[in-house]
Motif scaffolding. Sequence first.
Motif, mmCIF file in Angstrom:
data_model
loop_
_atom_site.group_PDB
_atom_site.id
_atom_site.type_symbol
_atom_site.label_atom_id
_atom_site.label_comp_id
_atom_site.label_asym_id
_atom_site.label_seq_id
_atom_site.Cartn_x
_atom_site.Cartn_y
_atom_site.Cartn_z
ATOM 1 N N GLU A 110 0.822 -1.222 0.000
ATOM 2 C CA GLU A 110 0.000 0.000 0.000
ATOM 3 C C GLU A 110 0.856 1.271 0.000
ATOM 4 O O GLU A 110 0.508 2.253 -0.653
ATOM 5 C CB GLU A 110 -0.932 -0.004 1.221
ATOM 6 N N THR A 111 1.959 1.249 0.705
ATOM 7 C CA THR A 111 2.810 2.450 0.729
ATOM 8 C C THR A 111 3.491 2.681 -0.616
ATOM 9 O O THR A 111 3.873 3.815 -0.937
ATOM 10 C CB THR A 111 3.876 2.348 1.833
ATOM 11 N N ALA A 112 3.639 1.629 -1.406
ATOM 12 C CA ALA A 112 4.248 1.783 -2.738
ATOM 13 C C ALA A 112 3.410 2.656 -3.659
ATOM 14 O O ALA A 112 3.895 3.129 -4.692
ATOM 15 C CB ALA A 112 4.472 0.413 -3.372
ATOM 16 N N LYS A 113 2.175 2.905 -3.283
ATOM 17 C CA LYS A 113 1.263 3.721 -4.094
ATOM 18 C C LYS A 113 1.517 5.226 -3.896
ATOM 19 O O LYS A 113 0.877 6.035 -4.571
ATOM 20 C CB LYS A 113 -0.186 3.390 -3.747
ATOM 21 N N PHE A 114 2.423 5.579 -2.977
ATOM 22 C CA PHE A 114 2.655 6.996 -2.653
ATOM 23 C C PHE A 114 4.079 7.392 -3.042
ATOM 24 O O PHE A 114 5.036 7.128 -2.292
ATOM 25 C CB PHE A 114 2.434 7.245 -1.158
ATOM 26 N N PRO A 115 4.258 8.010 -4.202
ATOM 27 C CA PRO A 115 5.606 8.386 -4.657
ATOM 28 C C PRO A 115 6.292 9.413 -3.756
ATOM 29 O O PRO A 115 7.515 9.552 -3.812
ATOM 30 C CB PRO A 115 5.362 8.954 -6.060
ATOM 31 N N ASP A 116 5.515 10.135 -2.926
ATOM 32 C CA ASP A 116 6.117 11.139 -2.049
ATOM 33 C C ASP A 116 6.737 10.528 -0.793
ATOM 34 O O ASP A 116 7.400 11.238 -0.022
ATOM 35 C CB ASP A 116 5.076 12.184 -1.634
ATOM 36 N N LEU A 117 6.533 9.237 -0.591
ATOM 37 C CA LEU A 117 7.153 8.546 0.538
ATOM 38 C C LEU A 117 8.514 8.022 0.109
ATOM 39 O O LEU A 117 8.615 7.188 -0.793
ATOM 40 C CB LEU A 117 6.275 7.393 1.024
ATOM 41 N N THR A 118 9.543 8.491 0.781
ATOM 42 C CA THR A 118 10.912 8.039 0.499
ATOM 43 C C THR A 118 11.339 7.056 1.576
ATOM 44 O O THR A 118 11.419 7.431 2.761
ATOM 45 C CB THR A 118 11.892 9.227 0.479
ATOM 46 N N PRO A 119 11.599 5.806 1.233
ATOM 47 C CA PRO A 119 11.972 4.818 2.260
ATOM 48 C C PRO A 119 13.236 5.226 3.007
ATOM 49 O O PRO A 119 14.195 5.723 2.414
ATOM 50 C CB PRO A 119 12.202 3.534 1.454
ATOM 51 N N GLN A 120 13.207 5.018 4.313
ATOM 52 C CA GLN A 120 14.421 5.203 5.095
ATOM 53 C C GLN A 120 15.383 4.046 4.827
ATOM 54 O O GLN A 120 15.059 3.115 4.093
ATOM 55 C CB GLN A 120 14.077 5.306 6.587
ATOM 56 N N ALA A 121 16.561 4.116 5.415
ATOM 57 C CA ALA A 121 17.582 3.092 5.180
ATOM 58 C C ALA A 121 17.058 1.698 5.519
ATOM 59 O O ALA A 121 16.155 1.535 6.353
ATOM 60 C CB ALA A 121 18.819 3.399 6.014
ATOM 61 N N GLU A 122 17.625 0.705 4.889
ATOM 62 C CA GLU A 122 17.186 -0.674 5.086
ATOM 63 C C GLU A 122 17.293 -1.093 6.555
ATOM 64 O O GLU A 122 16.486 -1.886 7.054
ATOM 65 C CB GLU A 122 18.017 -1.614 4.208
ATOM 66 N N THR A 123 18.284 -0.553 7.257
ATOM 67 C CA THR A 123 18.440 -0.898 8.679
ATOM 68 C C THR A 123 17.253 -0.450 9.509
ATOM 69 O O THR A 123 17.011 -0.975 10.598
ATOM 70 C CB THR A 123 19.713 -0.246 9.260
ATOM 71 N N GLU A 124 16.486 0.542 9.012
ATOM 72 C CA GLU A 124 15.342 1.079 9.763
ATOM 73 C C GLU A 124 14.028 0.390 9.425
ATOM 74 O O GLU A 124 12.988 0.716 9.990
ATOM 75 C CB GLU A 124 15.230 2.583 9.521
ATOM 76 N N GLN A 125 14.047 -0.536 8.482
ATOM 77 C CA GLN A 125 12.859 -1.329 8.166
ATOM 78 C C GLN A 125 12.908 -2.580 9.031
ATOM 79 O O GLN A 125 13.708 -3.476 8.808
ATOM 80 C CB GLN A 125 12.826 -1.683 6.675
ATOM 81 N N ARG A 126 12.062 -2.620 10.042
ATOM 82 C CA ARG A 126 12.115 -3.670 11.044
ATOM 83 C C ARG A 126 10.901 -4.599 10.924
ATOM 84 O O ARG A 126 9.954 -4.288 10.191
ATOM 85 C CB ARG A 126 12.161 -3.046 12.444
ATOM 86 N N PRO A 127 10.890 -5.743 11.600
ATOM 87 C CA PRO A 127 9.756 -6.671 11.477
ATOM 88 C C PRO A 127 8.404 -6.041 11.762
ATOM 89 O O PRO A 127 7.403 -6.411 11.140
ATOM 90 C CB PRO A 127 10.098 -7.755 12.506
#
Length: 448
Positions: A110-127
């Motif tokens: 669902e978040t992939a639908k928002f181009p204005d959202l810039t993912p933070q670093a991979e280390t910050e993507q947690r379970p």
Amino acid sequence: MDRLSGSASLMIVSDLDFTMVDHLDQENLSLLRFNALWEAYYRQNSLLVFSTGRSPTIYKQLKNEKPLLTPDIAIMSVGTEIMYGESMIRDDDWEKYLNHKWNKEIVLEETAKFPDLTPQAETEQRPHKVSFFVETIKALEIIKTLRELLENRGLDVKVIYSNAKALDILPKRADKGQALSYLLKKFIANGKVPISTLVCGDSGNDAELFSIPEVYGVMVSNAQEELLQWHAGNAKNNSKIIHATERCASGIIQAIGSFRLGPNVSPRDIKDIQTCKGEIFGPTHEVVKFYLFYERWRNAEVEKSIEYMKILRLVLFPLGTFVHPSGVEQSVEHCIEAMTRLYGDKQGKQYRVWLDQVSAAQVGSDTWLVKFYKWELSGAERHCCLTTALLSSKVYLETILFIFVVISLLYLPLNGVMAKVPDGFTWMHMHQTWLDGSAPEKQTTWLF
């Protein structure tokens, strides 16, 4: 959670960035003030909890950059991970609890639908956390729409926006406040609920900490508008929450005094070793005081006085030994002479000394075994050793010291010197071991 046999006298739960750590304070003086206060008076019977949006990876990076103490508990990734002790043992029960109506794959879809959202670093993507950066002007609309989309997919989530840039999506059951509530319930179940709890924060993702009933709270002076607005709308009549007039860790110290939770004068704020007797004098205060003098001596922040060396010879047992971290045994007299020569050798080099995890156990009627990690920062270099020291009361050693001083004939007139020696402890023996990978290339200027 089992370090203390009973209830903690005080539990401090603090955010890190711009709360405990002031990134604008290049010399880390505010943090070092807190460190000295905590290790001198609180470590023995209280609990330190860091509650941060940082993941374990970038938390460890911060710990390598700043003179952070080791917390008893770490609440990380905006409350989605809880870890215990120096080994950072995970609380698996908490993470299982967060699985309720949570699916990270759906969140990513669902978040992939928002181009204005810039993912933070991979280390910050947690379970149990998905994190982005987004401009403030677009954040409110995205949050509203995103919540609806995720609810329609059967998820129960919350979206937290903080620091005017960071957007975190978590399970509904997760945030810093609910993680703290979970811990307090565990303490209650074990009959160890802390006598007082002080929560400390500066940004929007700290707001839930201040919602916990019965806790004291401090918003540091540099708190962001988002937290101040939350306070005005939700807790402005709560006398247990204050807005400090001092920044970061200094604001935490200020709150300890304002709420009368315990000693609030850091040993680092007391400049004269002869008057630094402390609010609660004991072996932990003694070692903190000793190393503050050691730092100031090498920074030339105290006068190069013969009187100080006289006092040092009375604080350190004349027949005692110091086992250098390299394994070489040295006499106390040799160390004192070396320290005399090193006066001012660190001046202008941003040299700091701090202690971590100070613990003291009484092993005799007037003898204490004290263990701690001694850290030294000199410019960009950081070194650490595990230190064990045997301390005894001066009353016990008074006769021995009297005889030694008279025989040595170094410090006459004796009465003038003895009158200036602070009440406290005599260091009988000290043994140090390098922390893995922490030994400097040149070890000749490492003392005590």
